[in-house]
Enzyme design. Sequence first.
Site, PDB file in Angstrom:
ATOM      1  N   ASP A 143       0.857  -1.188   0.000  1.00 47.37           N
ATOM      2  CA  ASP A 143       0.000   0.000   0.000  1.00 47.37           C
ATOM      3  C   ASP A 143       0.891   1.235   0.000  1.00 47.37           C
ATOM      4  O   ASP A 143       1.981   1.226   0.573  1.00 47.37           O
ATOM      5  CB  ASP A 143      -0.906   0.028   1.230  1.00 47.37           C
ATOM      6  CG  ASP A 143      -1.949  -1.089   1.220  1.00 47.37           C
ATOM      7  OD1 ASP A 143      -2.468  -1.396   0.135  1.00 47.37           O
ATOM      8  OD2 ASP A 143      -2.229  -1.648   2.287  1.00 47.37           O
ATOM      9  N   ASP A 177      -7.112  -1.393  -4.408  1.00 49.47           N
ATOM     10  CA  ASP A 177      -8.131  -0.991  -3.436  1.00 49.47           C
ATOM     11  C   ASP A 177      -9.029   0.098  -4.009  1.00 49.47           C
ATOM     12  O   ASP A 177     -10.247   0.102  -3.790  1.00 49.47           O
ATOM     13  CB  ASP A 177      -7.471  -0.470  -2.154  1.00 49.47           C
ATOM     14  CG  ASP A 177      -6.636  -1.525  -1.448  1.00 49.47           C
ATOM     15  OD1 ASP A 177      -6.954  -2.726  -1.567  1.00 49.47           O
ATOM     16  OD2 ASP A 177      -5.657  -1.144  -0.787  1.00 49.47           O
TER      17      ASP A 177
END
Length: 198
Positions: A143, A177
């Site tokens: 991420d 995401d």
Amino acid sequence: MSLRKAYLLIFILLIVDQASKIYIKTNFVLGEEVKVFNWFKILFIENEGMAWGVQIPGAYGKLFLTLFRIGAVGGIGYWLWDSVKKKSSNYLIVAISLILVGAFGNIIDSVFYGVIFNDSQQQLATIFSDQPYGTWFHGKVVDMLYFPFWHGTLPSWLPIWGGQEFTFFNAIFNIADMAISTGVGILIFFNKKAFQNN
């Protein structure tokens, strides 16, 4: 929308997702941050579990999560194929495609990253390392997108959280995401248009 166009959308977004993760993994040390704007930063973290770092406890929690994701991708893939076959609305096909690419992008991290990268702590990771940090199905999801739009202390008169430090928006995520969130958003906000032909 044809299945070919849906696959093209999935392929392009998957390449962008994986290219961004590989770039971050091989050019950033874990925890390294680059400020783009006050409200947007590139911050490299690795997520071992589900959204917001939630983890399934136990020795086989990560394996279970990865296998569940693979099963979900199979179901979503069938939903996409069936929706195209039934000539469903483009809203629905695009939404399913985004959800599919997001799930698939994070599965790649979970399945492969543990065996192709070495550790990112206090060093830049190298791809196809002879000292990988994990095993098959136990990779960490990369991420890096962080949008702390506001950070400060909440007013003391506010119940429960008054006087505490607070950051809005404090989630750190990736392209996969974003794709999932956008797909779900389309299904929620354009529900009637998405399901008009079903």
